[in-house]
Write an enzyme that holds these catalytic residues in place. Structure first.
Site, PDB file in Angstrom:
ATOM      1  N   GLU A  44       0.838  -1.196   0.000  1.00  0.00           N
ATOM      2  CA  GLU A  44       0.000   0.000   0.000  1.00  0.00           C
ATOM      3  C   GLU A  44       0.870   1.242   0.000  1.00  0.00           C
ATOM      4  O   GLU A  44       1.823   1.350   0.772  1.00  0.00           O
ATOM      5  CB  GLU A  44      -0.914  -0.004   1.226  1.00  0.00           C
ATOM      6  N   GLN A  55      -6.872  -4.152   9.636  1.00  0.00           N
ATOM      7  CA  GLN A  55      -6.110  -3.060  10.232  1.00  0.00           C
ATOM      8  C   GLN A  55      -4.824  -3.660  10.793  1.00  0.00           C
ATOM      9  O   GLN A  55      -4.770  -4.850  11.122  1.00  0.00           O
ATOM     10  CB  GLN A  55      -6.940  -2.421  11.353  1.00  0.00           C
ATOM     11  N   ASP A  80     -12.480   8.326   6.591  1.00  0.00           N
ATOM     12  CA  ASP A  80     -12.514   9.162   7.792  1.00  0.00           C
ATOM     13  C   ASP A  80     -12.895  10.582   7.433  1.00  0.00           C
ATOM     14  O   ASP A  80     -12.512  11.096   6.376  1.00  0.00           O
ATOM     15  CB  ASP A  80     -11.145   9.169   8.481  1.00  0.00           C
TER      16      ASP A  80
END
Length: 299
Positions: A24, A184, A116
């Protein structure tokens, strides 16, 4: 003399093809950051990841930089980009338009996330916003046959009321069409296996891939963990005590823990990993080497 055991899986030594990895990256804000990103891609790309995810930032604020980065990956490499799409900060129409545009570019993988809010955990839903990520997943599958990854939380999403409710929401995403789950990050492998067992018990059948965050800077990682509701074991805190001004020993401690964590997962049968690289390749490359991965030329 310190002797480091070679990577293993059960009683077998690991070789090319035993382990799959994905990486990522985040889109750069400056020219200097862009050079750092592409150094990381050039270093990690030849390890033949299953995908390279590109994030989209809080409230989709890096949307244009994400697109530019993905276009360059498609143009200059043979890597398969997986684009982050967040329901917070994007309307249904915007998400549909963005997904269709990426499909036309050649993108076949998406990461569907809540996202978020830039002002914190609370945000106001608009009349054309998704209330649930599972609905976004279903619509994305209707747009094109994307491979869709969703997020799982070994310690529960901070906004979820209970673990059971959080895993029920995860099952909804899988039932809506999600193909795989990336967790996560976590620092205690017991948390991953507990989460995996809970998810399987509640009927989640999609592959669950552990998300790994190498500790390049313990202070910064601890701050991120606190915001994400990720716990750091006291024994791990002690390993990094007093190393704030000792970067060489910090690197050794980080490398030792990374090896311990991933090989501990491998010994329990884990065969795929997702690395949050923070656009840095050194530690991630070393971990992958220990997992048996070797470079191959990427066009």
């Amino acid at each position: 003399m310190l002797r480091i055991a070679p990577a293993r899986r059960g009683s077998r030594f690991l070789g090319q093809g035993d382990i799959d990895v994905s990486f990522e990256f985040f889109p750069p804000r400056t020219a200097v950051m862009e050079k750092s990103l592409w150094r990381a891609i050039d270093r990690l790309g030849p390890l033949r990841p299953t995908s390279v995810a590109v994030t989209s930032g809080i409230d989709g604020t890096t949307r244009e930089r994400t697109r530019v980065t993905v276009e360059r990956i498609l143009r200059e490499t043979t890597l398969a980009p997986a684009v982050h799409l967040t329901r917070v900060g994007n309307t249904r129409a915007e998400i549909a338009e963005t997904a269709a545009a990426y499909w036309n570019l050649g993108v076949r993988k998406l990461v569907a996330l809540q996202g978020d809010a830039s002002t914190g955990d609370r945000y106001e839903l608009g009349p054309d916003d998704y209330e649930y990520t599972c609905d976004m997943v279903a619509d994305l599958k209707g747009i094109a046959n994307f491979e869709i990854t969703v997020a799982g939380y070994p310690e529960k999403h901070p906004a979820a009321g209970t673990v059971a409710a959080d895993i029920a929401a995860l099952k909804d995403k899988v039932d809506a069409g999600a193909d795989r789950i990336i967790t996560q990050f976590f620092f205690d492998n017991k948390l991953f296996f507990r989460f995996e067992e809970q998810a399987r018990t509640l009927g989640v059948e999609a592959p669950i891939i552990p998300g790994i965050l190498p500790i390049h800077n313990f202070k910064q990682v601890a701050a991120v963990a606190a915001r994400c509701g990720v716990s750091i074991p006291s024994w791990l805190v002690r390993r990094f005590e007093g190393l704030e001004n000792d970067p060489e020993t910090h690197r050794l401690a980080a490398a030792a823990f990374a090896a311990e964590q991933v090989l501990g997962l491998v010994d329990r049968g884990v065969a795929e990993f997702h690395f949050f690289t923070l656009n840095r390749a050194d530690l991630v490359y070393g971990i992958c080497h220990m997992l048996g991965l070797r470079s191959a030329e990427v066009a």
